[in-house]
Structure formats: structure tokens, C-alpha cells
Scaffold this active site. Structure first.
Site, PDB file in Angstrom:
ATOM      1  CD  GLU A 181      43.476  27.726   2.552  1.00  9.92           C
ATOM      2  OE1 GLU A 181      44.343  27.997   3.366  1.00  9.92           O
ATOM      3  OE2 GLU A 181      42.656  28.893   2.683  1.00  9.92           O
ATOM      4  CG  ASP A 227      42.459  23.887  -1.957  1.00 11.65           C
ATOM      5  OD1 ASP A 227      43.223  22.531  -1.976  1.00 11.65           O
ATOM      6  OD2 ASP A 227      42.474  25.216  -1.967  1.00 11.65           O
ATOM      7  CD  GLU A 301      36.667  31.040   2.400  1.00  6.81           C
ATOM      8  OE1 GLU A 301      38.009  31.904   2.081  1.00  6.81           O
ATOM      9  OE2 GLU A 301      37.264  30.026   2.320  1.00  6.81           O
TER      10      GLU A 301
HETATM   11  O1  G3I Z   1      39.087  37.643  17.802  1.00  6.36           O
HETATM   12  C1  G3I Z   1      39.815  37.042  18.563  1.00  6.36           C
HETATM   13  C2  G3I Z   1      40.223  36.657  19.579  1.00  6.36           C
HETATM   14  O2  G3I Z   1      39.119  36.434  20.350  1.00  6.36           O
HETATM   15  C3  G3I Z   1      41.460  35.947  19.889  1.00  6.36           C
HETATM   16  O3  G3I Z   1      42.080  35.669  20.867  1.00  6.36           O
HETATM   17  C4  G3I Z   1      42.781  36.088  19.074  1.00  6.36           C
HETATM   18  C5  G3I Z   1      43.658  35.042  18.770  1.00  6.36           C
HETATM   19  O4  G3I Z   1      44.513  34.691  18.023  1.00  6.36           O
HETATM   20  O5  G3I Z   1      42.328  35.619  17.588  1.00  6.36           O
HETATM   21  C6  G3I Z   1      41.437  37.160  17.688  1.00  6.36           C
HETATM   22  O6  G3I Z   1      41.185  36.329  15.857  1.00  6.36           O
HETATM   23  C7  G3I Z   1      41.371  36.368  14.818  1.00  6.36           C
HETATM   24  C8  G3I Z   1      40.370  36.657  13.889  1.00  6.36           C
HETATM   25  O7  G3I Z   1      40.701  36.229  12.663  1.00  6.36           O
HETATM   26  C9  G3I Z   1      38.719  37.018  14.109  1.00  6.36           C
HETATM   27  O8  G3I Z   1      38.965  38.322  14.314  1.00  6.36           O
HETATM   28  C10 G3I Z   1      42.153  35.660  14.966  1.00  6.36           C
HETATM   29  O9  G3I Z   1      43.827  36.441  15.226  1.00  6.36           O
HETATM   30  C11 G3I Z   1      42.970  35.732  12.889  1.00  6.36           C
HETATM   31  O10 G3I Z   1      44.149  34.884  12.407  1.00  6.36           O
HETATM   32  C12 G3I Z   1      41.523  35.349  12.057  1.00  6.36           C
HETATM   33  O11 G3I Z   1      42.134  35.423  10.806  1.00  6.36           O
HETATM   34  C13 G3I Z   1      40.740  35.183   9.701  1.00  6.36           C
HETATM   35  C14 G3I Z   1      41.932  33.855   8.979  1.00  6.36           C
HETATM   36  O12 G3I Z   1      40.818  33.233   8.018  1.00  6.36           O
HETATM   37  C15 G3I Z   1      42.446  32.683  10.231  1.00  6.36           C
HETATM   38  O13 G3I Z   1      41.559  32.182  10.964  1.00  6.36           O
HETATM   39  C16 G3I Z   1      40.209  35.862   8.892  1.00  6.36           C
HETATM   40  O14 G3I Z   1      39.707  36.583   9.949  1.00  6.36           O
HETATM   41  C17 G3I Z   1      40.020  35.159   8.361  1.00  6.36           C
HETATM   42  O15 G3I Z   1      39.518  36.340   7.487  1.00  6.36           O
HETATM   43  C18 G3I Z   1      41.055  34.190   7.586  1.00  6.36           C
HETATM   44  O16 G3I Z   1      40.161  33.640   6.250  1.00  6.36           O
HETATM   45  C19 G3I Z   1      40.281  32.526   5.592  1.00  6.36           C
HETATM   46  C20 G3I Z   1      39.916  31.161   5.509  1.00  6.36           C
HETATM   47  O17 G3I Z   1      39.451  30.540   6.722  1.00  6.36           O
HETATM   48  C21 G3I Z   1      40.399  30.319   4.800  1.00  6.36           C
HETATM   49  N1  G3I Z   1      40.587  30.840   3.157  1.00  6.36           N
HETATM   50  C22 G3I Z   1      41.050  31.909   3.052  1.00  6.36           C
HETATM   51  C23 G3I Z   1      40.509  33.017   4.171  1.00  6.36           C
HETATM   52  C24 G3I Z   1      41.486  34.765   3.592  1.00  6.36           C
HETATM   53  O18 G3I Z   1      43.433  34.367   4.872  1.00  6.36           O
END
Ligand code: G3I
Length: 392
Positions: A181, A227, A301
Site C-alpha cells: 500500500e 496495493d 487478497e
Molecule cells: O493477535 C494479536 C495479538 O497477539 C496482539 O497482541 C494484538 C496487538 O495489537 O494484535 C492481535 O492481532 C490482530 C491481528 O489482526 C491478528 O488477528 C491485530 O490487532 C489486528 O490489527 C490485525 O488486523 C489485521 C490487519 O490487516 C492489520 O494488520 C487483519 O487481521 C488483516 O486481515 C488485515 O489485512 C490487511 C492486509 O495486511 C493488507 N491489505 C488490507 C488487509 C485488510 O485490511
């Protein structure tokens, strides 16, 4: 999260759809003209028949393509039934979280590879390819990042991060999303680049630097720039939306001209259930232009957001399936497209549950398998697209 802001801008177009009078829909508001658009995409008689019993990965492989999906360590390690479904359908695994900066770096000095290693082992045990996501992103950084990283140390930290992570997984990764991105016209820069901490501290050359360091750390992996937002035009966004494709092409041309080792464009493809702004001709031309730079393309994705679709599951699933098949039929006609990954395999674990929940609180249904891991029409749609795809 820029993906979310993209979706919000489109929301204005579909507000009336939620009031579409599907069977049992409550609170039907005024059916706006958008319901005709919904009728246009909802064909109760559309045929989604699939022949044979081959899995998605087998149908993809029969055409020289890769099918995979994103998953989380917790889901694959704690649920044997889900792990078995994943192994059956997917020829490639990409971690949804575990290889991101925030997951790997609990503190400035410590790397935690445990869950990433567990996912590599799962992929190897199941003869699956493995892709890395993502070495560099400007969002969702760990709390310590903003208090630690600055203009003086950002370049060293970026180089060390990429060297350590790509070096750790060298030889085990089919492809890396080196940078994720990077374009966001709404940030107002002349080059369309997203204003991330890396851009602020290092300048636009952080992208070239990231690819060069990744290449040195892992000479084999395919290096991808990942992206989103290339699929749709809307009246409000025409300039910006068109600019996404234009800015990305200009960036790729600049990178290629300076010898940056970028080998592929990753297109996230988080699609909307109603594709009023879907512009097949512009998307086809964009894919062709990317390929003309000598780049491969991965759909990285893929999912179809049903947040604003009717409550009726039969209606919703048919619309979602139609979007999957129409989109994949188009992109798979471009020979440079080598892989398709959905962002999750089953509705039981999708980012949309949190980030794009339905107003009626009904569970979202954006993925090929339902919450009970049963194949949905979306599965049929993907299978049909692979069955019709030209062989690579
Ligand atoms: O499980 C952890 C926990 O151990 C940790 O302490 C905590 C700290 O914030 O985070 C927890 O993980 C969460 C993670 O998902 C796993 O469930 C994060 O909070 C949360 O922010 C994370 O969200 C992910 C997001 O990207 C940010 O990384 C979503 O699952 C994921 O589907 C989303 O994916 C993104 C792609 O990477 C890039 N393109 C867009 C896509 C959708 O937003």
C-alpha cells in the site's frame, strides 16, 4: 486503513441497497434506483454449476496457476478441521498477521519468529507454497515504533528489519510483498505516494531501497509490490480512482527504469458486492500495461464484501459469486496473472467481520467456504473461473 477509506467513499453509492426488499428484510426504506443496479447483478437463474470434484488448488494447477489463501496461525494450529480444509483447497499459504512488523517485533531489539515459523512448517508439511506479507507497510506498526523511529535511524532500522526477516525465511518463500500500500492519491502528493512514516523519514527512495535489500537477503523469492483500489471508478473518485492506476504505473515504470528488482504487482482485490463502478476495460488495460513492463501479477487478497447486500443469504451468495466469477474471468485472461489468493478461506475468519460488519448484525459471507467449512457458490465461481482460464 486505506482499504477501509476506499470502501467508505463507495458506501454513499449503495446506502439504499441495504433497504432492498429481500425476503424477510426488515425496515425496507425507499427502494432507490440502486435496486435496479442490484437487480442487474442479481440473477436468480445464473448457472454456477461445477464439473468434477477437483479442489481449487487442483483446478488452478491444471492451468499453471496457483490458488491459495491467507490464514492465521491460531486458526491453523487450533482447528484440525479447518487445517484439513485449508490443505485440501490451497496450494499457497500467506500469513494474515504473523509476518507483519507488529507481529514479529514485540520490542525494538527482539524478533519473534515462532508463529511465522509454525506457518512455514504447516505449508511445507502440506506441500504448499508460502508467501510473505509484508516486509514494509506504513500502517499497524507496534506502539514502540512511533516513540523509537525517526529521521536519523529509520533507514538503518528498515534495512535491518528486511535483512533479518527476509534472511530468516530465505529459500522458503515463493514471493514477498516487499512493500504494501504505497499509493494513495488522497494524500495529495504529486507522485501519488502514501504518506507513511517510511516516506516521511527516508523519502520516496525507501521503496527502491526495500526491494534491493530484500533481493540481497533472499535471492530466490519473487519480489512483489502490493496495493489496492485498481478495480473501480465512481463519479466522485473518477480522478482519484483513475489516478490510482496511473500513479501505480508511473511508479512501476520509475522503479523498473532505475533497475529496482521488483518482479510483480500484487493486486489486493477487496471487491464490493455491487460493481456499479467496475470498469472492465480500464482494468484489462491496466493489467496489460503492468505486464508490458515485464512484471507478473498476483491477485493477493481477494474477497467480496457483502456488507451492503440484502440480508437474504440466497440473494447475497449469488451476487458475491457473480462478482468472483466475473472478476476472475477478466483478470485470468491476462497471461501475466500467475496466482490468486483469497484473504481468508472461510467466513468464520474474515477481517470484514470487524472492519465491514453489517448494520443488520448478520454474519458476513465474503469467502469461498461458509462458517461450517462448506463450499458456497463463491467456491463454485472461483472453480469455474479456473476451469475456463487459458492455460499458462
Ligand atoms: O493477535 C494479536 C495479538 O497477539 C496482539 O497482541 C494484538 C496487538 O495489537 O494484535 C492481535 O492481532 C490482530 C491481528 O489482526 C491478528 O488477528 C491485530 O490487532 C489486528 O490489527 C490485525 O488486523 C489485521 C490487519 O490487516 C492489520 O494488520 C487483519 O487481521 C488483516 O486481515 C488485515 O489485512 C490487511 C492486509 O495486511 C493488507 N491489505 C488490507 C488487509 C485488510 O485490511
Amino acid at each position: 486503513m486505506h482499504t477501509k477509506s476506499l470502501l467508505n467513499r463507495r458506501r454513499a453509492l449503495y446506502l439504499g441497497l441495504a433497504s432492498f426488499a429481500g425476503a424477510g428484510a426488515v425496515g425496507c426504506g425507499k427502494i432507490l434506483s440502486q435496486s435496479q443496479q442490484l437487480q442487474a447483478v442479481y440473477d436468480p437463474k445464473r448457472d454456477f454449476t461445477v464439473t468434477g470434484g477437483a479442489s481449487l488448488k487442483e483446478r488452478a494447477a491444471a492451468k499453471g496457476l496457483i490458488f491459495g489463501s491467507a490464514a492465521r496461525y491460531i486458526d491453523l494450529s487450533s482447528n484440525p478441521e479447518f487445517a484439513a480444509s485449508f490443505a485440501k483447497e490451497c496450494g499457497m499459504l500467506v500469513p494474515e498477521w504473523e509476518l507483519k512488523f507488529g507481529a514479529l517485533r514485540p520490542s525494538p531489539k527482539r524478533f519473534d519468529f515462532s508463529q511465522g515459523d509454525g506457518l512455514v512448517e504447516f505449508a511445507q508439511r502440506n506441500n504448499m507454497l508460502f508467501r510473505g506479507h509484508t516486509l514494509v507497510w506504513g500502517q499497524f506498526m507496534p506502539d514502540w515504533f512511533k516513540n523509537t523511529v525517526n529521521g536519523a535511524n529509520a533507514e538503518e532500522l528498515l534495512i535491518n528489519h528486511i535483512k533479518t526477516v527476509a534472511g530468516h525465511y530465505a529459500g522458503k518463500v515463493h514471493s514477498w510483498d516487499v512493500v504494501n500500500e504505497v499509493v494513495d492519491p488522497s494524500h495529495g502528493r504529486a507522485d501519488g505516494l502514501a504518506k507513511t512514516p517510511w516516506l516521511e523519514f527516508i523519502g520516496p527512495d525507501y521503496i527502491d531501497l526495500a526491494f534491493r535489500v530484500a533481493r540481497e537477503a533472499d535471492p530466490k523469492a519473487m519480489l512483489v509490490l502490493n496495493d489496492a483500489g485498481f478495480e473501480y471508478d465512481t463519479r466522485e473518485d473518477e480522478g482519484k480512482r483513475e489516478a490510482r492506476r496511473v500513479y501505480m504505473l508511473k511508479l512501476l515504470e520509475r522503479l523498473k527504469s532505475k533497475g529496482t528488482p521488483v518482479q510483480a504487482l500484487g493486486i489486493q482485490a477487496h471487491l464490493e458486492g455491487i460493481t456499479t463502478g467496475f470498469n472492465p476495460k480500464k482494468l484489462t488495460n491496466f493489467l496489460r500495461d503492468v505486464a508490458s513492463l515485464g512484471l507478473k501479477i498476483q491477485i493477493t487478497e481477494l474477497d467480496v464484501i457483502d456488507q451492503k447486500l440484502p440480508l437474504d443469504i440466497n440473494v447475497r451468495d449469488r451476487i458475491v459469486a457473480g462478482v468472483y466469477e466475473d472478476y476472475l474471468s477478466l483478470v485470468l485472461s491476462e497471461p501475466a496473472v500467475i496466482a490468486v489468493l483469497t484473504w481468508g478461506l472461510s467466513d468464520r475468519s474474515t477481517w470484514h467481520s470487524q472492519y465491514n460488519a453489517r448494520d443488520d448484525k448478520a454474519a458476513v459471507r465474503p469467502l469461498p467456504l461458509d462458517e461450517q467449512l462448506k463450499r458456497k457458490l463463491a467456491w463454485n465461481a472461483i472453480a469455474r473461473a479456473f476451469d475456463k482460464a487459458p492455460k499458462r
